[in-house]
Design a protein around this motif. Structure first.
Motif, PDB file in Angstrom:
ATOM      1  N   GLY A  48      48.712  41.270  46.348  1.00 29.03           N
ATOM      2  CA  GLY A  48      49.561  41.678  45.225  1.00 29.03           C
ATOM      3  C   GLY A  48      48.765  42.106  44.013  1.00 29.03           C
ATOM      4  O   GLY A  48      49.164  41.854  42.878  1.00 29.03           O
ATOM      5  N   VAL A  49      47.641  42.799  44.236  1.00 24.70           N
ATOM      6  CA  VAL A  49      46.773  43.224  43.137  1.00 24.70           C
ATOM      7  C   VAL A  49      46.442  44.709  43.283  1.00 24.70           C
ATOM      8  O   VAL A  49      46.631  45.307  44.343  1.00 24.70           O
ATOM      9  N   ASP A  50      45.958  45.302  42.202  1.00 26.95           N
ATOM     10  CA  ASP A  50      45.582  46.714  42.270  1.00 26.95           C
ATOM     11  C   ASP A  50      44.070  46.915  42.244  1.00 26.95           C
ATOM     12  O   ASP A  50      43.590  48.047  42.233  1.00 26.95           O
ATOM     13  N   TYR A  51      43.310  45.819  42.232  1.00 26.63           N
ATOM     14  CA  TYR A  51      41.863  45.899  42.429  1.00 26.63           C
ATOM     15  C   TYR A  51      41.374  44.560  42.960  1.00 26.63           C
ATOM     16  O   TYR A  51      42.048  43.524  42.817  1.00 26.63           O
ATOM     17  N   LEU A  52      40.228  44.579  43.609  1.00 25.41           N
ATOM     18  CA  LEU A  52      39.578  43.367  44.098  1.00 25.41           C
ATOM     19  C   LEU A  52      38.280  43.170  43.323  1.00 25.41           C
ATOM     20  O   LEU A  52      37.610  44.134  42.977  1.00 25.41           O
ATOM     21  N   ASP A  53      37.937  41.923  43.078  1.00 22.57           N
ATOM     22  CA  ASP A  53      36.688  41.658  42.364  1.00 22.57           C
ATOM     23  C   ASP A  53      35.480  41.789  43.284  1.00 22.57           C
ATOM     24  O   ASP A  53      34.439  42.306  42.874  1.00 22.57           O
ATOM     25  N   LEU A  54      35.614  41.326  44.518  1.00 23.34           N
ATOM     26  CA  LEU A  54      34.511  41.399  45.475  1.00 23.34           C
ATOM     27  C   LEU A  54      35.088  41.632  46.862  1.00 23.34           C
ATOM     28  O   LEU A  54      35.938  40.864  47.324  1.00 23.34           O
ATOM     29  N   PHE A  55      34.641  42.695  47.507  1.00 25.20           N
ATOM     30  CA  PHE A  55      35.108  43.078  48.839  1.00 25.20           C
ATOM     31  C   PHE A  55      33.880  43.151  49.732  1.00 25.20           C
ATOM     32  O   PHE A  55      32.927  43.877  49.425  1.00 25.20           O
ATOM     33  N   ILE A  56      33.882  42.364  50.818  1.00 26.06           N
ATOM     34  CA  ILE A  56      32.680  42.274  51.641  1.00 26.06           C
ATOM     35  C   ILE A  56      33.004  42.458  53.123  1.00 26.06           C
ATOM     36  O   ILE A  56      34.133  42.230  53.567  1.00 26.06           O
TER      37      ILE A  56
END
Length: 293
Positions: free
Chosen positions: A95-103
Motif C-alpha cells: 500500500g505504498v508508492d515507493y520502497l525504501d530498500l528493494f533487494i
C-alpha cells in the motif's frame, strides 16, 4: 541508531523481520514493533505477508516517511520486465508508492543472467525514484564479483545469515571492500530452531559464553547478540510475533559490550551455516508464483 548506506540514505540499524510470521499474526506484530519504537520492517514477496505488513504500518498511524520498508524480489520474478512488475506487486500489497530498500532474495547462480537482468531492473527503479536504495541477499563474494562486472550501481545492502555461530568473515570483508552494508538475517541464531536444513545444530541462545556476557550486563542472550551486531556496524532484523519478545529485542541501546566480549562472540564462529547454501541450485524455487497485488 541509524546507518548511512553507500548512496547517502539512512536506515534504522535494527528492524523487525517477518520471515515465517503467519499472515494472521503479522499485522499485530508490526503494530507492536512500531509502538515499541522500531522504524524498520523487513519482509519479502516469498514470505506471503507483505499485505499484512502494510496493514500494520497503516494501522500504526505513523506517516509513511517514518517507516523504512524493505522487501525482496523472489527468483521466479527475476528478469528485467518481471522484476519491474515485482515492484508493482510489492508496492500494491504494502500500500505504498515507493520502497525504501528493494533487494534480490537469492543469487540464483544457475540462472545468473536472469539475476543480472533483475538487478538492472532495480537500477531502473532506483533511477525512477520508486525505490530509495537497492541491494541483494545471500550473495557470496563470487556472486558479488559477477554482479558488479555487469551492473552500474553497487548494492547498498547484502542480507545474509549471520550470528555468532556463523559470522561469514569473507562475506563481511567483501561487503566492506565495496562499501556494502552487511545485514544479518537470523541475527540471534533463530534459524537453528527451524526444521529443514542441516543436522546436529546447536541452539545459539543456549551458548554458555553468550549467557555469561548477558548475566554480566543483566541482558538476555538475544540482547547480547543484537548488541554485538550493532557495535560492529551491521544491521540486524530479528523476527518475532510475541510483543514482549519484540520489545526485548529493541531494548539494546543502554549497554555496551567490551572489546574482549565482542572478540569472545566472534570466536564462537563454527564455519557451518544453518540455512540453505546460496550456491545450491534448487529448481523448485522457480516454480513459486508470487500472487498479484
Amino acid at each position: 541508531m541509524e546507518l548511512t548506506l553507500n548512496n547517502g540514505v539512512t536506515m534504522p540499524a535494527l528492524g523487525l523481520g517477518v520471515f515465517q510470521s503467519p499472515p494472521e499474526q503479522t499485522t499485530v506484530a508490526v503494530e507492536a514493533a512500531l509502538a515499541t519504537g522500531y522504524r524498520h520492517i523487513d519482509t519479502a514477496a516469498a514470505y506471503g505477508n507483505e499485505r499484512q505488513v502494510g496493514e500494520g504500518i497503516h494501522n500504526s498511524g505513523l506517516d509513511r516517511a517514518e517507516v523504512f520498508i524493505e522487501t525482496k524480489v523472489w527468483v521466479s520474478d527475476y528478469g528485467y520486465d518481471q522484476t519491474l512488475h515485482a515492484w508493482d506487486k510489492a508496492a500494491g500489497k504494502l500500500g505504498v508508492d515507493y520502497l525504501d530498500l528493494f533487494i534480490l532474495h537469492q543469487p540464483a547462480p544457475d540462472r545468473f543472467e536472469k539475476t543480472i537482468a533483475a538487478y538492472k531492473a532495480l537500477e531502473t527503479l532506483l533511477g525512477d525514484g520508486r525505490v530509495r536504495a537497492i541491494g541483494v541477499s545471500n550473495f557470496m563474494p563470487h556472486h558479488l564479483k559477477q554482479l558488479l562486472e555487469s551492473t552500474d550501481v553497487i548494492p547498498a545492502v547484502n542480507q545474509v545469515e549471520l550470528h555468532p555461530y556463523f559470522t561469514q568473515p569473507d562475506v563481511q570483508a567483501a561487503d566492506a571492500g565495496h562499501g556494502i552494508l552487511t545485514q544479518a538475517w537470523s541475527p540471534i541464531g533463530g534459524i537453528t530452531f527451524y526444521p529443514g536444513w542441516g543436522e546436529d545444530r546447536k541452539n545459539v541462545m543456549a551458548d554458555a559464553t553468550i549467557g555469561a556476557i548477558g548475566q554480566k550486563h543483566s541482558k538476555t542472550p538475544a540482547q547480547v547478540m543484537l548488541r554485538w551486531h550493532l557495535q560492529q556496524g551491521r544491521s540486524a532484523i530479528p523476527k518475532s510475533t510475541n510483543p514482549a519478545r519484540i520489545a526485548e529485542n529493541f531494548d539494546v541501546f543502554d549497554f555496551e559490550l567490551s572489546a574482549d566480549e565482542l572478540a569472545g562472540l566472534d570466536a564462537l564462529h563454527t564455519g557451518r551455516r544453518s540455512g540453505p547454501d546460496p550456491d545450491e541450485a534448487r529448481e523448485e524455487r522457480f516454480a513459486m508464483v508470487i500472487p498479484e497485488a
